[in-house]
Design an enzyme around this catalytic site. Structure first.
Site, PDB file in Angstrom:
ATOM      1  N   HIS A  70      -9.089 -28.695  10.121  1.00 34.70           N
ATOM      2  CA  HIS A  70      -9.714 -28.078   8.913  1.00 34.70           C
ATOM      3  C   HIS A  70     -11.389 -27.432   9.072  1.00 34.70           C
ATOM      4  CE1 HIS A  70      -7.193 -29.824   5.918  1.00 34.70           C
ATOM      5  NE2 HIS A  70      -7.649 -31.112   6.647  1.00 34.70           N
ATOM      6  N   ASN A 142      -5.708 -32.188   0.113  1.00 33.70           N
ATOM      7  CA  ASN A 142      -5.245 -31.135   0.104  1.00 33.70           C
ATOM      8  C   ASN A 142      -4.727 -30.187  -0.659  1.00 33.70           C
ATOM      9  OD1 ASN A 142      -5.336 -30.685   3.019  1.00 33.70           O
ATOM     10  ND2 ASN A 142      -3.674 -32.322   3.738  1.00 33.70           N
TER      11      ASN A 142
END
Length: 509
Positions: A70, A142
């Protein structure tokens, strides 16, 4: 001269009049920020030029390590307004009807480095920090309701396949498909990743999910299991591979530009928040493990309950301070919300805090963007980045006789009863059907979406020169999900298979 130019000149004049004096980090005035201190016009520098030394030394330290995963992301601030009523399930104050809570969200891609392009096929991170009156609550999810693995033992291995091959320094489709084909629990997430939703047009045009199973606890000490959902009110928009490639050719920051500009133009993005609720008794009767991150809860059995509306309405003032230093942590719970036996969630309670201490510093939670709005009292001593000046008055340990902070037993959670209390390393494939839901998802797609899915997978495999042995293994996995899924890929890859031994969803018969 244009009217707007006069305004700019006036503003520049006002700013010039109100300039603050430049200082060192210690507050000493800097008399010259243009010329180094030297021995004569052509002479060498001197170590006495402390402003120069400070400036160079700080530049060497302006970057913190990027996130292992990320790394590339965007963020904004906003609010969560509760207009539903789930008070019978939770005593959490920020989830009570009529409450409004400040929040921070960070969107991201998973695999790419900080310099990666936004418009690449990947899972998107959807991390939320709620600044509640009972402390911070972080929901780290997510844009998909499931994940590739269910056991944290395999998470580092999976992430290695998404990063660069140590020998070639290139990303490797062979490594990806090798791992996926050897890990059938991944096929549900793989099906989503290579469908049309694997390449969102922007962060505003995708759903978000808490993904994990959490628990809600009410004022009567009753526990229910919960899944969190955030449904975009901008509508779902996705890109094809060709559209994504064309967009990356024009800008690598397409998601950042879209999010920033929409907020600056006061077209504030919104998501509706929903929950799915499951009782402890219901959890004992599902054909799947409800704490398995590779599984969804069918909406027909556990319908969506609307809770509130999330709106993003402020861009960060300083990206590094407010987004890059933002530390989202599944440890951050508040009374009325808690964890579950989800193995992936439990592992993240260690991994995230550990990553923040390494990446940002020992007291990362004292940084303004991470600091809760409530008073913080604990016995953590010293260490780098101790930003406050605590007064312990002899109460620097616990228990003590000097009136230091004490435990609050009214927030104790009810016991969690587990049937088989045996500690062992259980094979997570045993008793798990890893094909049914992926097959169900495939069968829900219309002909065009199936074509997109199969074309995307075949293109990825061909472009990456994935070995035929691995291709065949993955076809076998998809055949177990649905014969048309596997045979469709086999046809595109020029591989002959025999599908008569498979039925749709046959793996669970």
């Amino acid at each position: 001269m244009l009217k707007g130019s006069f305004k700019i000149q006036e503003r520049m004049h006002d700013m010039a009049q109100s300039k603050k004096g430049l200082t060192t980090s210690a507050g000493a005035p800097v008399s010259d920020n243009q010329n180094s201190l030297t021995v004569g016009p052509r002479g060498p520098l001197v170590l006495q030029d402390v402003a120069l030394i400070e400036k160079l030394a700080h530049q060497n330290r302006e970057r913190v390590p990027e996130r292992t995963v990320h790394a590339k992301g965007s963020g904004a601030f906003g609010t969560l307004t509760i207009n539903g009523d789930i008070s019978k399930y939770t005593r959490a104050k920020f989830l009570q009807p009529g409450t409004k809570t400040d929040l921070l969200i960070r969107f991201s891609t998973v695999a790419g480095e900080r310099g990666a392009a936004d418009a690449e096929r990947d899972v998107r991170g959807f991390a939320l920090k709620f600044y509640t009156e009972e402390g911070n609550f972080d929901l780290v999810g997510n844009n998909t309701p499931v994940f590739f693995v269910r056991d944290p033992y395999k998470f580092p291995d999976f992430i290695h396949t998404q990063k660069r091959d140590p020998r070639t320094n290139l990303r490797s489709p062979t490594a990806m498909w090798d791992f996926w084909s050897l890990s059938p629990e991944s096929c549900h997430q793989v099906t989503i990743l290579f469908s049309d939703r694997g390449l969102p047009a922007s962060y505003r045009h995708m759903h978000g999910f808490g993904s994990h199973t959490y628990s809600l606890i009410n004022s009567k000490e009753d526990r229910h299991w919960v899944k969190f959902h955030f449904k975009t009110q901008q509508g779902i928009k996705n890109l094809t591979n060709d559209e994504g490639a064309e967009l990356v050719g024009r800008t690598r920051e397409s998601h950042q530009e879209d999010l920033y500009n929409s907020i600056e133009e006061k077209s504030f993005p919104k998501w509706r928040m929903y929950v799915q609720i499951m009782s402890e008794e219901q959890a004992k009767k599902t054909w799947y493990n409800p704490f398995d991150l590779t599984k969804v809860w069918p909406h027909g059995e556990f319908p969506m309950i609307e809770v509130g509306t999330m709106e993003l309405n402020r861009n960060p003032t300083n990206y590094f301070a407010e987004i890059e230093q933002a530390a989202f942590n599944p440890n951050n719970m508040v009374p009325g919300v808690s964890w579950s036996p989800d193995k992936m969630l439990q592992s993240r309670t260690f991994a995230y805090a550990d990553a923040h201490r390494y990446r940002i510093g020992t007291h990362y939670e004292m940084l303004p963007v991470n600091k809760p709005k409530v008073e913080v009292n604990h016995y953590h001593l010293d260490g780098a980045m101790r930003l406050d000046v605590p007064e312990y008055n002899h109460a620097y340990y616990e228990p003590n006789s000097f009136g230091g902070p004490a435990q609050q037993e009214q927030y104790r959670e009810p016991p969690l009863k587990l049937d088989d209390a045996t500690m062992d390393r259980f094979d997570h494939h045993q008793g798990n059907d890893d094909y049914r839901q992926a097959g169900d998802l495939f069968r829900l797609m219309d002909a065009d979406k199936k074509r997109q899915l199969l074309d995307n997978i075949a293109e990825h495999m061909k472009r990456g020169n994935v070995p035929e042995e691995i291709v065949r293994r993955q076809i076998e996995v998809f055949m177990r999900c649905d014969p048309a899924y596997g045979s469709g890929l086999a046809e595109r890859m020029g591989v002959k298979v025999y599908s008569d031994k498979y039925e749709s969803g046959s793996a669970h018969h």
